[in-house]
Design an enzyme around this catalytic site. Structure first.
Site, PDB file in Angstrom:
ATOM      1  N   THR A   7       0.850  -1.184   0.000  1.00 56.18           N
ATOM      2  CA  THR A   7       0.000   0.000   0.000  1.00 56.18           C
ATOM      3  C   THR A   7       0.882   1.228   0.000  1.00 56.18           C
ATOM      4  O   THR A   7       2.092   1.135   0.171  1.00 56.18           O
ATOM      5  CB  THR A   7      -0.938   0.023   1.218  1.00 56.18           C
ATOM      6  OG1 THR A   7      -1.979   0.943   0.978  1.00 56.18           O
ATOM      7  CG2 THR A   7      -0.212   0.408   2.490  1.00 56.18           C
ATOM      8  N   CYS A 165       4.569   2.174  -8.510  1.00 55.70           N
ATOM      9  CA  CYS A 165       4.630   1.023  -7.603  1.00 55.70           C
ATOM     10  C   CYS A 165       3.549   0.010  -7.972  1.00 55.70           C
ATOM     11  O   CYS A 165       2.366   0.352  -8.003  1.00 55.70           O
ATOM     12  CB  CYS A 165       4.440   1.492  -6.156  1.00 55.70           C
ATOM     13  SG  CYS A 165       4.389   0.136  -4.965  1.00 55.70           S
TER      14      CYS A 165
END
Length: 178
Positions: A7, A165
């Protein structure tokens, strides 16, 4: 068994405003299990923002403990964070938890690390999680070179982290205190 993880959580404080945001992706190994998880919340009568990264069950366990400390210390963010960190360092079960928290109220932002450290971020910017470095770099550049609000900076920083990411998506939840 693999843990749920991955996350990006980022917080920006500018003037008397603070924003805290996170993406919604939860991964198990290399599989996206959920795209709309809520990892940023308001607690303590909506006066405190908290975002978490790390193993999902571990993060929820820490969040519950942090909320209890916040209640015990009547909303004193720093005191609650330090007391949680003390427990984290002395409790064998807590020491095995793999999670981090960013907490913020009207005046203070703190990072509570997986080692039981409490950090006051420099420059009012902090980020955690797999995309944290990307988000923090983007936020720092935006703070230094624009007049954007904390909310706008968090939104753009999460977007950049989501582009870079693989464990971060573009489903953002952003909370603010003004």
């Amino acid at each position: 068994m693999e843990q749920f993880h991955g996350t990006t959580i980022v917080s920006v404080r500018r003037g008397d405003k603070v924003a805290l945001g996170g993406d919604g992706q939860v991964t198990l190994g290399n599989i996206v299990m959920k795209g709309g998880a809520r990892k940023v919340r308001r607690i303590y009568n909506n006066q405190v923002l908290v975002g978490f990264a790390g193993g999902t069950a571990d993060a929820f366990s820490l969040l519950d403990r942090f909320e209890a400390k916040l209640e015990k210390h009547q909303g004193n963010l720093t005191r609650a964070a330090v007391e949680l960190a003390k427990d984290w360092r002395t409790d064998r079960m807590l020491r095995r938890l793999e999670a981090m928290l960013i907490t913020a109220d009207a005046t203070t932002t703190l990072v509570i690390t997986g080692n039981g450290d409490v950090l006051d971020p420099e420059g009012g910017i902090c980020a955690i999680g797999s995309g944290g470095a990307y988000a923090q770099a983007a936020a720092r550049a935006l703070v230094e070179n624009t007049d954007l609000s904390p909310r706008e900076i968090v939104e753009k920083s999460l977007g950049i982290a989501g582009d870079m990411c693989i464990y971060t998506n573009h489903n953002r939840i952003i909370e603010t205190i003004e």
